[in-house]
Design a protein around this motif. Structure first.
Motif, PDB file in Angstrom:
ATOM      1  N   THR A 154       0.694  -1.647  -0.107  1.00  0.00           N
ATOM      2  CA  THR A 154       0.171   0.128  -0.051  1.00  0.00           C
ATOM      3  C   THR A 154       0.739   1.286   0.128  1.00  0.00           C
ATOM      4  N   HIS A 155       1.535   1.357   0.225  1.00  0.00           N
ATOM      5  CA  HIS A 155       2.869   2.550   0.410  1.00  0.00           C
ATOM      6  C   HIS A 155       4.719   2.052  -0.222  1.00  0.00           C
ATOM      7  N   GLY A 156       5.004   3.021  -0.427  1.00  0.00           N
ATOM      8  CA  GLY A 156       6.193   3.057  -1.745  1.00  0.00           C
ATOM      9  C   GLY A 156       6.930   4.008  -0.724  1.00  0.00           C
ATOM     10  N   VAL A 174      13.661  11.807   2.024  1.00  0.00           N
ATOM     11  CA  VAL A 174      13.122  10.590   2.562  1.00  0.00           C
ATOM     12  C   VAL A 174      11.003  10.666   2.512  1.00  0.00           C
ATOM     13  N   LEU A 175      10.193   9.721   1.961  1.00  0.00           N
ATOM     14  CA  LEU A 175       9.233   9.526   2.038  1.00  0.00           C
ATOM     15  C   LEU A 175       8.498   8.307   2.327  1.00  0.00           C
ATOM     16  N   ALA A 176       7.796   8.158   2.994  1.00  0.00           N
ATOM     17  CA  ALA A 176       6.569   7.272   1.939  1.00  0.00           C
ATOM     18  C   ALA A 176       5.226   7.471   2.369  1.00  0.00           C
ATOM     19  N   VAL A 177       4.968   7.036   0.946  1.00  0.00           N
ATOM     20  CA  VAL A 177       3.382   7.418   0.713  1.00  0.00           C
ATOM     21  C   VAL A 177       2.598   6.592   0.220  1.00  0.00           C
ATOM     22  N   PRO A 178       1.408   6.262   0.373  1.00  0.00           N
ATOM     23  CA  PRO A 178       0.214   5.778  -0.816  1.00  0.00           C
ATOM     24  C   PRO A 178       0.742   5.557  -1.906  1.00  0.00           C
ATOM     25  N   SER A 179       0.822   3.881  -2.249  1.00  0.00           N
ATOM     26  CA  SER A 179       1.643   3.457  -3.673  1.00  0.00           C
ATOM     27  C   SER A 179       0.769   4.030  -4.716  1.00  0.00           C
ATOM     28  N   ASP A 231       1.225   5.250  -8.283  1.00  0.00           N
ATOM     29  CA  ASP A 231       0.708   5.454  -9.878  1.00  0.00           C
ATOM     30  C   ASP A 231       0.170   6.325 -10.490  1.00  0.00           C
ATOM     31  N   VAL A 232      -0.205   7.092 -10.348  1.00  0.00           N
ATOM     32  CA  VAL A 232      -0.713   8.048 -11.034  1.00  0.00           C
ATOM     33  C   VAL A 232      -0.321   9.401 -11.039  1.00  0.00           C
ATOM     34  N   ASN A 233       1.703   9.275 -10.608  1.00  0.00           N
ATOM     35  CA  ASN A 233       1.664  10.267 -11.000  1.00  0.00           C
ATOM     36  C   ASN A 233       2.358  11.340 -10.174  1.00  0.00           C
TER      37      ASN A 233
END
Length: 155
Positions: free
Chosen positions: A27-29, A51-56, A60-62
């Motif tokens: 769910t995260h990247g 560095v960030l961890a964010v929703p995938s 995906d929608v860039n």
């Protein structure tokens, strides 16, 4: 505009992102040096965490930039010119904007990580680490090898 990070700082960003990416749920990247809207303004306040961890789904929608409330983790790697801003200004801004986890990495020997979790609108210290460390990010244990971030060769 801030100057670009020095070479060692850039390598630490890359190595930390590589360690995190494989351990987060699908769910995260992980992203590096992406814009985060702290306050839409006008004028807007934009920060660029190392560095960030964010929703995938946003990856995906860039998305070109991120709303702070969608950022799960922000990491800043301390440098001579950024220590006060990272420890004071960004600390307060990220908490007010709702970023759940904030980590500071200090490259002075030994490499160390200070981890905070947002609880009731304020960051609470959840750990200070050097060497190998296991941290929790929203219920997901993440193992980090902090010396490998600055070693001459990643282990």
């Amino acid at each position: 505009m801030s100057p670009r990070s020095l070479s060692k700082h850039q390598r630490v960003i890359w190595r930390l992102a590589a360690q995190l990416e494989s351990q987060l749920p699908d769910t995260h990247g992980v992203l590096t040096k992406s814009e985060v809207v702290i306050d839409p303004g006008p004028p807007p306040t934009i920060r660029v965490p190392d560095v960030l961890a964010v929703p995938s789904e946003g990856i995906d929608v860039n998305l070109p930039r991120w709303d702070a409330a969608d950022v799960l983790l922000a990491v800043e790697i301390l440098s001579i010119g950024s220590k006060r801003t990272d420890r004071v200004t960004k600390f307060a801004e990220y908490a007010e904007a709702g970023i759940a986890y904030y980590w500071l990495i200090d490259l002075d020997e030994p490499t160390s990580l200070t981890a905070y979790h947002l609880i009731d609108g304020d960051y609470e210290l959840v750990g200070e680490h050097s060497g190998r460390a296991t941290l929790d990010i929203a219920g997901t244990p993440v193992e980090l090898d902090l010396p490998a971030l600055t070693s001459s060769r990643a282990s």
